[in-house]
Design an enzyme around this catalytic site. Structure first.
Site, PDB file in Angstrom:
ATOM      1  N   ASN A  10      -1.942   1.012  19.600  1.00 47.98           N
ATOM      2  CA  ASN A  10      -1.462   1.504  20.888  1.00 47.98           C
ATOM      3  C   ASN A  10       0.058   1.676  20.818  1.00 47.98           C
ATOM      4  O   ASN A  10       0.791   0.707  20.662  1.00 47.98           O
ATOM      5  CB  ASN A  10      -1.848   0.496  21.984  1.00 47.98           C
ATOM      6  N   PHE A  11       0.518   2.915  20.916  1.00 45.61           N
ATOM      7  CA  PHE A  11       1.957   3.185  20.834  1.00 45.61           C
ATOM      8  C   PHE A  11       2.695   2.763  22.104  1.00 45.61           C
ATOM      9  O   PHE A  11       3.923   2.711  22.119  1.00 45.61           O
ATOM     10  CB  PHE A  11       2.207   4.678  20.593  1.00 45.61           C
ATOM     11  N   LYS A  12       1.950   2.479  23.175  1.00 47.45           N
ATOM     12  CA  LYS A  12       2.510   2.108  24.477  1.00 47.45           C
ATOM     13  C   LYS A  12       3.607   3.103  24.878  1.00 47.45           C
ATOM     14  O   LYS A  12       3.499   4.303  24.618  1.00 47.45           O
ATOM     15  CB  LYS A  12       3.011   0.662  24.456  1.00 47.45           C
ATOM     16  N   HIS A  94      -6.165  -1.182  30.562  1.00 45.86           N
ATOM     17  CA  HIS A  94      -5.260  -2.037  29.783  1.00 45.86           C
ATOM     18  C   HIS A  94      -4.544  -2.987  30.740  1.00 45.86           C
ATOM     19  O   HIS A  94      -4.330  -2.659  31.905  1.00 45.86           O
ATOM     20  CB  HIS A  94      -4.246  -1.181  29.016  1.00 45.86           C
ATOM     21  N   GLU A 142      -8.156  -9.014  25.456  1.00 47.05           N
ATOM     22  CA  GLU A 142      -6.754  -9.325  25.180  1.00 47.05           C
ATOM     23  C   GLU A 142      -6.218 -10.296  26.233  1.00 47.05           C
ATOM     24  O   GLU A 142      -5.850  -9.864  27.326  1.00 47.05           O
ATOM     25  CB  GLU A 142      -5.891  -8.065  25.222  1.00 47.05           C
ATOM     26  N   ILE A 147      -0.170 -11.051  24.607  1.00 49.83           N
ATOM     27  CA  ILE A 147       0.194  -9.680  24.243  1.00 49.83           C
ATOM     28  C   ILE A 147       1.676  -9.604  23.895  1.00 49.83           C
ATOM     29  O   ILE A 147       2.533 -10.044  24.663  1.00 49.83           O
ATOM     30  CB  ILE A 147      -0.138  -8.698  25.383  1.00 49.83           C
ATOM     31  N   GLY A 182      -1.226 -10.169  19.961  1.00 50.91           N
ATOM     32  CA  GLY A 182      -0.569 -10.933  18.910  1.00 50.91           C
ATOM     33  C   GLY A 182      -1.021 -10.646  17.493  1.00 50.91           C
ATOM     34  O   GLY A 182      -0.617 -11.336  16.558  1.00 50.91           O
ATOM     35  N   ALA A 203      -0.416  -3.322  18.982  1.00 47.82           N
ATOM     36  CA  ALA A 203       0.692  -2.426  19.321  1.00 47.82           C
ATOM     37  C   ALA A 203       1.957  -2.811  18.576  1.00 47.82           C
ATOM     38  O   ALA A 203       2.271  -2.260  17.533  1.00 47.82           O
ATOM     39  CB  ALA A 203       0.917  -2.441  20.837  1.00 47.82           C
ATOM     40  N   SER A 204       2.693  -3.794  19.107  1.00 52.69           N
ATOM     41  CA  SER A 204       4.029  -4.094  18.595  1.00 52.69           C
ATOM     42  C   SER A 204       4.046  -4.518  17.139  1.00 52.69           C
ATOM     43  O   SER A 204       5.034  -4.283  16.436  1.00 52.69           O
ATOM     44  CB  SER A 204       4.701  -5.173  19.456  1.00 52.69           C
TER      45      SER A 204
END
Length: 223
Positions: A10-12, A94, A142, A147, A182, A203-204
């Protein structure tokens, strides 16, 4: 030998995952997908989706769709619109874009009618079971407190993953369960699979990594 796992990135709304940088990251994901045994998909912003869907061969998802059809809905983007621009499907509900139950059901149903994939996000075992009853393709559990923390749910709360898989399958044997929050390393990914999940939503750990290509390669076991 285990079956192919699922990795959805997920590029958010990260700067590192928008515009030109989003296309660069999409091509990195495409390259890694061609060299590993996992399914790799990406969820990008509405603005980037049409371009990226044309430029890469991997599946591209929207991060959200509004629970409306065509009509007097100023500023809304619905499932039909993302379908026209080449999306594979969409994330739904989400934790950063929560929806009412009726809207989740509307989106899952419309995505299915269009032949698109729905990935419904949940935050605990009861909501995972409830989401599974709506018959989405995927449910991604999640815990929101994890997150972006770098603390993988597969380690911090393994029972959430195990019990979510069990609860979802009791309601809907065909639904596929992912876990998120995470997830950053191959160890985290393998642990999620061992707990019964069929893959991860992250994502991150990739998007904000100093070396995105290396981070994704490590995650899928190429390093």
């Amino acid at each position: 030998m285990r079956k192919m796992g699922v990795v959805i990135i997920n590029f958010k709304a990260y700067k590192e995952g928008f515009g030109k940088r989003a296309l660069e990251l999409a091509k990195i994901a495409e390259n890694v997908a061609s060299r590993c045994d996992e399914y790799v998909g990406i969820a990008v912003s509405f603005l980037d989706l049409p371009v990226i869907a044309r430029e890469v061969s991997i599946d591209v998802y929207a991060q959200h769709v509004d629970a409306v059809g065509f009509g007097s809905h100023t500023g809304r983007i619905n499932a039909d619109m993302i379908a026209e621009y080449g999306a594979k499907g969409s994330l739904v509900n989400h934790s950063e874009r929560r929806l009412k139950l009726a809207d989740i059901e509307f989106n899952v149903s419309r995505l299915r009618e269009l032949g698109l994939t729905s990935v419904v996000c949940t935050n605990n075992v009861p909501t995972t079971a409830a989401a599974a009853a709506l018959n989405p393709d995927f449910v991604a559990v999640e815990p929101p407190e994890l997150i972006g923390s770098g603390i993988p749910v597969s380690k911090a709360e393994p029972e959430v993953v195990e019990n979510s898989v069990k609860a979802a399958k009791e309601v809907n044997k065909s639904v596929r369960v992912l876990c998120g929050a995470g997830i950053t390393t191959h160890e985290d990914y393998v642990k999620a699979l061992e707990l019964g999940a069929e893959g991860v939503l992250l994502a991150s750990g990739v998007v904000k990594a100093e070396d995105q290509k290396r981070a994704l390669e490590e995650l899928v076991g190429l390093l």
